[in-house]
Design a protein around this motif. Structure first.
Motif, PDB file in Angstrom:
ATOM      1  N   ALA A  57       0.699  16.378   7.304  1.00 40.16           N
ATOM      2  CA  ALA A  57       0.445  17.283   8.432  1.00 40.16           C
ATOM      3  C   ALA A  57       0.161  16.477   9.706  1.00 40.16           C
ATOM      4  O   ALA A  57       0.366  16.971  10.811  1.00 40.16           O
ATOM      5  N   HIS A  58      -0.281  15.226   9.512  1.00 35.64           N
ATOM      6  CA  HIS A  58      -0.659  14.395  10.658  1.00 35.64           C
ATOM      7  C   HIS A  58       0.268  13.208  10.896  1.00 35.64           C
ATOM      8  O   HIS A  58       0.394  12.731  12.021  1.00 35.64           O
ATOM      9  N   TYR A  59       0.900  12.725   9.840  1.00 33.33           N
ATOM     10  CA  TYR A  59       1.735  11.522   9.937  1.00 33.33           C
ATOM     11  C   TYR A  59       3.023  11.698   9.149  1.00 33.33           C
ATOM     12  O   TYR A  59       3.061  12.419   8.158  1.00 33.33           O
ATOM     13  N   LYS A  60       4.072  10.969   9.586  1.00 33.86           N
ATOM     14  CA  LYS A  60       5.330  10.960   8.835  1.00 33.86           C
ATOM     15  C   LYS A  60       5.343   9.852   7.795  1.00 33.86           C
ATOM     16  O   LYS A  60       6.006   9.958   6.771  1.00 33.86           O
ATOM     17  N   SER A  61       4.625   8.761   8.095  1.00 29.57           N
ATOM     18  CA  SER A  61       4.642   7.590   7.214  1.00 29.57           C
ATOM     19  C   SER A  61       3.368   6.772   7.415  1.00 29.57           C
ATOM     20  O   SER A  61       2.624   6.996   8.374  1.00 29.57           O
ATOM     21  N   LYS A  62       3.160   5.810   6.532  1.00 26.59           N
ATOM     22  CA  LYS A  62       1.999   4.924   6.692  1.00 26.59           C
ATOM     23  C   LYS A  62       2.161   4.055   7.943  1.00 26.59           C
ATOM     24  O   LYS A  62       1.173   3.655   8.545  1.00 26.59           O
ATOM     25  N   GLU A  63       3.403   3.809   8.338  1.00 25.67           N
ATOM     26  CA  GLU A  63       3.652   3.047   9.567  1.00 25.67           C
ATOM     27  C   GLU A  63       3.104   3.782  10.790  1.00 25.67           C
ATOM     28  O   GLU A  63       2.628   3.157  11.734  1.00 25.67           O
ATOM     29  N   ASP A  64       3.165   5.119  10.759  1.00 26.10           N
ATOM     30  CA  ASP A  64       2.615   5.919  11.863  1.00 26.10           C
ATOM     31  C   ASP A  64       1.101   5.724  11.977  1.00 26.10           C
ATOM     32  O   ASP A  64       0.563   5.673  13.082  1.00 26.10           O
ATOM     33  N   VAL A  65       0.438   5.619  10.838  1.00 22.52           N
ATOM     34  CA  VAL A  65      -1.011   5.390  10.847  1.00 22.52           C
ATOM     35  C   VAL A  65      -1.295   4.017  11.453  1.00 22.52           C
ATOM     36  O   VAL A  65      -2.162   3.880  12.321  1.00 22.52           O
ATOM     37  N   LEU A  66      -0.542   3.018  11.018  1.00 19.34           N
ATOM     38  CA  LEU A  66      -0.729   1.659  11.533  1.00 19.34           C
ATOM     39  C   LEU A  66      -0.466   1.607  13.028  1.00 19.34           C
ATOM     40  O   LEU A  66      -1.227   0.980  13.780  1.00 19.34           O
ATOM     41  N   GLU A  67       0.579   2.271  13.485  1.00 23.37           N
ATOM     42  CA  GLU A  67       0.882   2.316  14.921  1.00 23.37           C
ATOM     43  C   GLU A  67      -0.261   2.916  15.710  1.00 23.37           C
ATOM     44  O   GLU A  67      -0.612   2.431  16.796  1.00 23.37           O
ATOM     45  N   GLU A  68      -0.858   3.964  15.181  1.00 25.72           N
ATOM     46  CA  GLU A  68      -1.983   4.615  15.847  1.00 25.72           C
ATOM     47  C   GLU A  68      -3.181   3.681  15.936  1.00 25.72           C
ATOM     48  O   GLU A  68      -3.899   3.671  16.923  1.00 25.72           O
ATOM     49  N   ILE A  69      -3.390   2.881  14.896  1.00 25.19           N
ATOM     50  CA  ILE A  69      -4.485   1.906  14.905  1.00 25.19           C
ATOM     51  C   ILE A  69      -4.229   0.867  15.990  1.00 25.19           C
ATOM     52  O   ILE A  69      -5.134   0.518  16.756  1.00 25.19           O
ATOM     53  N   ILE A 101       0.845  -1.196   0.000  1.00 25.64           N
ATOM     54  CA  ILE A 101       0.000   0.000   0.000  1.00 25.64           C
ATOM     55  C   ILE A 101       0.877   1.243   0.000  1.00 25.64           C
ATOM     56  O   ILE A 101       1.838   1.333   0.756  1.00 25.64           O
ATOM     57  N   THR A 102       0.545   2.190  -0.860  1.00 28.49           N
ATOM     58  CA  THR A 102       1.318   3.434  -0.929  1.00 28.49           C
ATOM     59  C   THR A 102       0.543   4.573  -0.264  1.00 28.49           C
ATOM     60  O   THR A 102      -0.687   4.507  -0.118  1.00 28.49           O
ATOM     61  N   ILE A 103       1.269   5.606   0.119  1.00 28.43           N
ATOM     62  CA  ILE A 103       0.621   6.780   0.690  1.00 28.43           C
ATOM     63  C   ILE A 103      -0.308   7.407  -0.340  1.00 28.43           C
ATOM     64  O   ILE A 103      -1.400   7.872   0.000  1.00 28.43           O
ATOM     65  N   THR A 104       0.089   7.387  -1.601  1.00 28.01           N
ATOM     66  CA  THR A 104      -0.773   7.916  -2.666  1.00 28.01           C
ATOM     67  C   THR A 104      -2.118   7.191  -2.678  1.00 28.01           C
ATOM     68  O   THR A 104      -3.172   7.829  -2.790  1.00 28.01           O
ATOM     69  N   GLU A 105      -2.096   5.870  -2.554  1.00 29.98           N
ATOM     70  CA  GLU A 105      -3.343   5.106  -2.514  1.00 29.98           C
ATOM     71  C   GLU A 105      -4.193   5.511  -1.314  1.00 29.98           C
ATOM     72  O   GLU A 105      -5.414   5.642  -1.427  1.00 29.98           O
ATOM     73  N   ILE A 106      -3.554   5.673  -0.172  1.00 33.54           N
ATOM     74  CA  ILE A 106      -4.274   6.041   1.051  1.00 33.54           C
ATOM     75  C   ILE A 106      -4.963   7.394   0.875  1.00 33.54           C
ATOM     76  O   ILE A 106      -6.158   7.522   1.154  1.00 33.54           O
ATOM     77  N   VAL A 107      -4.211   8.397   0.406  1.00 30.78           N
ATOM     78  CA  VAL A 107      -4.803   9.735   0.307  1.00 30.78           C
ATOM     79  C   VAL A 107      -5.889   9.801  -0.770  1.00 30.78           C
ATOM     80  O   VAL A 107      -6.900  10.482  -0.583  1.00 30.78           O
ATOM     81  N   ARG A 150      -1.779  14.780  -0.210  1.00 30.25           N
ATOM     82  CA  ARG A 150      -0.578  14.335   0.503  1.00 30.25           C
ATOM     83  C   ARG A 150      -0.181  15.318   1.607  1.00 30.25           C
ATOM     84  O   ARG A 150       0.304  14.912   2.652  1.00 30.25           O
ATOM     85  N   GLY A 151      -0.393  16.596   1.373  1.00 24.75           N
ATOM     86  CA  GLY A 151      -0.059  17.607   2.381  1.00 24.75           C
ATOM     87  C   GLY A 151      -0.829  17.388   3.666  1.00 24.75           C
ATOM     88  O   GLY A 151      -0.278  17.524   4.769  1.00 24.75           O
ATOM     89  N   THR A 152      -2.100  17.037   3.537  1.00 23.70           N
ATOM     90  CA  THR A 152      -2.917  16.748   4.719  1.00 23.70           C
ATOM     91  C   THR A 152      -2.389  15.517   5.432  1.00 23.70           C
ATOM     92  O   THR A 152      -2.286  15.489   6.661  1.00 23.70           O
ATOM     93  N   PHE A 153      -2.040  14.490   4.657  1.00 25.28           N
ATOM     94  CA  PHE A 153      -1.479  13.279   5.271  1.00 25.28           C
ATOM     95  C   PHE A 153      -0.234  13.617   6.084  1.00 25.28           C
ATOM     96  O   PHE A 153      -0.130  13.261   7.256  1.00 25.28           O
TER      97      PHE A 153
END
Length: 65
Positions: free
Chosen positions: A51-63, A33-39, A46-49
């Motif tokens: 603004a809240h996360y450094k990487s997709k791993e950060d999103v997964l960690e938060e989950i 999964i890419t950040i482009t796919e997520i956004v 991507r700027g919004t992403f």
């Protein structure tokens, strides 16, 4: 006037990124999964992403937390 941290918009945005990542993970491996796919799937840019996360791993960690 009291200020809430984080405000409702931030909570909603982050929740959208988390739920989008989980949805994408139903169809493919996390590593694919890419950040482009997520956004694109979450309908943000991507700027919004970033603004809240450094990487997709950060999103997964938060989950996980």
């Amino acid at each position: 006037m009291s200020v809430q941290y984080p405000d409702k918009r931030v909570k909603r945005t982050k929740e959208n990124f988390r739920s989008t990542l989980l949805s994408l993970m139903e169809g493919k491996n996390f590593s694919e999964i890419t950040i482009t796919e997520i956004v694109k799937a979450a309908d943000y840019n991507r700027g919004t992403f970033y603004a809240h996360y450094k990487s997709k791993e950060d999103v997964l960690e938060e989950i996980i937390d």
